[in-house]
Design an enzyme around this catalytic site. Sequence first.
Site, mmCIF file in Angstrom:
data_model
loop_
_atom_site.group_PDB
_atom_site.id
_atom_site.type_symbol
_atom_site.label_atom_id
_atom_site.label_comp_id
_atom_site.label_asym_id
_atom_site.label_seq_id
_atom_site.Cartn_x
_atom_site.Cartn_y
_atom_site.Cartn_z
ATOM 1 N N GLU A 246 55.277 42.224 25.291
ATOM 2 C CA GLU A 246 56.387 41.974 26.228
ATOM 3 C C GLU A 246 57.481 42.970 25.868
ATOM 4 O O GLU A 246 58.144 42.821 24.843
ATOM 5 C CB GLU A 246 56.888 40.538 26.076
ATOM 6 N N CYS A 280 65.634 41.272 28.423
ATOM 7 C CA CYS A 280 64.648 42.207 28.992
ATOM 8 C C CYS A 280 64.673 42.136 30.505
ATOM 9 O O CYS A 280 64.399 43.111 31.181
ATOM 10 C CB CYS A 280 63.267 41.874 28.463
HETATM 11 P P1 NAD Z 1 62.207 46.558 18.326
HETATM 12 O O1 NAD Z 1 60.975 47.105 18.945
HETATM 13 O O2 NAD Z 1 63.098 47.476 17.600
HETATM 14 O O3 NAD Z 1 61.847 45.403 17.283
HETATM 15 C C1 NAD Z 1 61.112 44.251 17.664
HETATM 16 C C2 NAD Z 1 60.463 43.650 16.421
HETATM 17 O O4 NAD Z 1 59.460 44.545 15.943
HETATM 18 C C3 NAD Z 1 61.428 43.426 15.256
HETATM 19 O O5 NAD Z 1 61.109 42.194 14.645
HETATM 20 C C4 NAD Z 1 61.111 44.602 14.327
HETATM 21 O O6 NAD Z 1 61.396 44.334 12.973
HETATM 22 C C5 NAD Z 1 59.614 44.741 14.546
HETATM 23 N N1 NAD Z 1 59.044 46.046 14.217
HETATM 24 C C6 NAD Z 1 59.671 47.252 14.095
HETATM 25 N N2 NAD Z 1 58.753 48.218 13.816
HETATM 26 C C7 NAD Z 1 57.549 47.617 13.776
HETATM 27 C C8 NAD Z 1 56.201 48.090 13.574
HETATM 28 N N3 NAD Z 1 55.936 49.371 13.352
HETATM 29 N N4 NAD Z 1 55.189 47.179 13.637
HETATM 30 C C9 NAD Z 1 55.437 45.874 13.901
HETATM 31 N N5 NAD Z 1 56.677 45.373 14.090
HETATM 32 C C10 NAD Z 1 57.716 46.239 14.040
HETATM 33 O O7 NAD Z 1 62.974 45.794 19.502
HETATM 34 P P2 NAD Z 1 64.410 45.111 19.432
HETATM 35 O O8 NAD Z 1 65.449 46.194 19.438
HETATM 36 O O9 NAD Z 1 64.442 44.076 18.367
HETATM 37 O O10 NAD Z 1 64.454 44.318 20.832
HETATM 38 C C11 NAD Z 1 65.003 44.833 22.012
HETATM 39 C C12 NAD Z 1 63.887 45.233 22.960
HETATM 40 O O11 NAD Z 1 63.061 44.089 23.213
HETATM 41 C C13 NAD Z 1 64.397 45.678 24.318
HETATM 42 O O12 NAD Z 1 63.698 46.822 24.708
HETATM 43 C C14 NAD Z 1 64.034 44.494 25.232
HETATM 44 O O13 NAD Z 1 63.852 44.853 26.575
HETATM 45 C C15 NAD Z 1 62.781 44.012 24.599
HETATM 46 N N6 NAD Z 1 62.507 42.618 24.979
HETATM 47 C C16 NAD Z 1 61.484 42.363 25.852
HETATM 48 C C17 NAD Z 1 61.249 41.061 26.280
HETATM 49 C C18 NAD Z 1 60.137 40.746 27.258
HETATM 50 O O14 NAD Z 1 59.800 39.574 27.408
HETATM 51 N N7 NAD Z 1 59.565 41.732 27.950
HETATM 52 C C19 NAD Z 1 62.050 40.016 25.793
HETATM 53 C C20 NAD Z 1 63.076 40.317 24.909
HETATM 54 C C21 NAD Z 1 63.302 41.632 24.498
#
Ligand code: NAD
Length: 512
Positions: A246, A280
Amino acid sequence: MTRTGSTAAGTAAADVRIAVDNPATGAVIGHVEDMTAEAVASSVARARRAQQDWARLGFRKRAALFTSAQRWMLAHRQEITDSVVEENGKAEEDAIVEVVYCVAAFSYWAKHARRLLAQTKVRSLSPFVLGRGMYTRREPLGVVGVIGPWNNPLINSFGDAIPALAAGNAVVLKPSEHTPLTALLMERMARECGWPRDVFQVVTGAGGTGQALADTADFVMFTGSTATGRAVAARAGERLVPCSLELGGKDALVVLADASVERAVNVAIHGALFNGGQTCTSVERVYVEAPVYDAFVARLRERFHEVGVGRSAGLGSTDVGAMTFPPQLDTVEDHVQDAVKRGARVLAGGHRVDGSGRFFEPTLLVDVDHSMKCMRDETFGPTLPVMKVGNAEEAVRLVNDSSYGLQASVIGSDISRARRVAERLEVGCVTINDAQTNYMALGLPMGGWKGSGLGVRHGAEGIRKYTRTQAISVNRFPMRRDPHMLPFDASSYRFILRMVTALYGRRRSRTK
Ligand code: NAD
């Protein structure tokens, strides 16, 4: 008072700690461990052992444990709400939505999991399987690793654990390093509600901890940015384990000429500014058919000036909370400045708010076009760019001119026309005369197309993805030999061909 998070996984890396701050004040409110790959592997191993008894417990007993958790959440709703507000900086009303979602999700999955995962009978007209009874059944996958973002510390993390648990999996949850405290509260809830040990665990840490979870779990449920989602999918591909992604969005709202301007303005404001625009499914761009453009923008401008921004101090104290993730303030500012440099006009807001905490003014932009970052890249902040279009045809083309495809909204009085427009949009979900509401309809699948993700949460697929299918075919009356077995017998094959011609050759196949 600061909080120290300790997880069921122990203190393998207790000397490496991450500070968690309150984005509305800048004050440090707690610390959590930055857990190592070894600590994550040990959590997953314990979850894998606990999962077998959890699966054997069956739907009814798991549902009973969900009911006690639901009661716990209701009894502790203020504590949970405060935790979300403190670590994320959002308005209390935004946090209440997260609590309500989880309370409702416990009921929904407790009620529907058994039916959605039930055995299914299959029929076949193939002459090679005549007389066989056939069915499919589903098994939980084992340990589901849920990795969450910071914008919704509860629903996009713990919320996705609920259907995984309902299906009989154990869950190891890795919340965002920026908002890990509410997830730890959910771990306490599981303990206090008597859930079996290790069936639900939280591992805290930064990207490396998430990567370690993606390296060991049997399914990865990831919510976060498109860039990290690609890395998670690549790793899942190497390991050949399924994943659901997502990801980011650039959601559009189309205002048709016959729309109620007042409804369109309210939907646009709420869709753009709910959760400070850090959702999102935030409305990040608006296309308005020319006949209503002037009326829409004039009213929107008035309403933008009525929106309050600041620290939440209880219900009704603010509309737009803080920017949770420090670099996000720079992104929002960059998108506004880039738009202005290319000819956009700012009708409200446009700047950071001075003082402690991280806040950005609700910002309304007009005279925008697709050369600007604010119309192409995810902004994830309290901004709303509005563009005039000649007609719905142009709006459809511009909505689809995006690498994202999460959600869109269409506002119009002629529902048939609005539906025709909706069905041409390249997005996973469309709301007509609403924005964002579909997330609360747990029976409706929610997932993105294009760069916004793979798979869905909610609906039948939202729980079936946490299982694997086994197909069973039973020959209850086996003959000594089937007509098509070796050594070949010409008369049997002439009979099979006559049968196939009778079945398929004369009649047109009927569609059901
Ligand atoms: P991010 O991708 O930076 O981090 C998300 C999670 O992934 C965090 O817990 C982070 O520690 C972890 N992570 C980082 N590197 C990783 C790796 N290599 N392997 C596995 N996990 C890893 O995202 P963010 O800044 O925390 O969140 C914001 C983003 O999330 C925005 O783009 C938003 O649109 C999206 N989002 C999408 C939805 C949806 O339902 N489509 C819902 C909420 C947020």
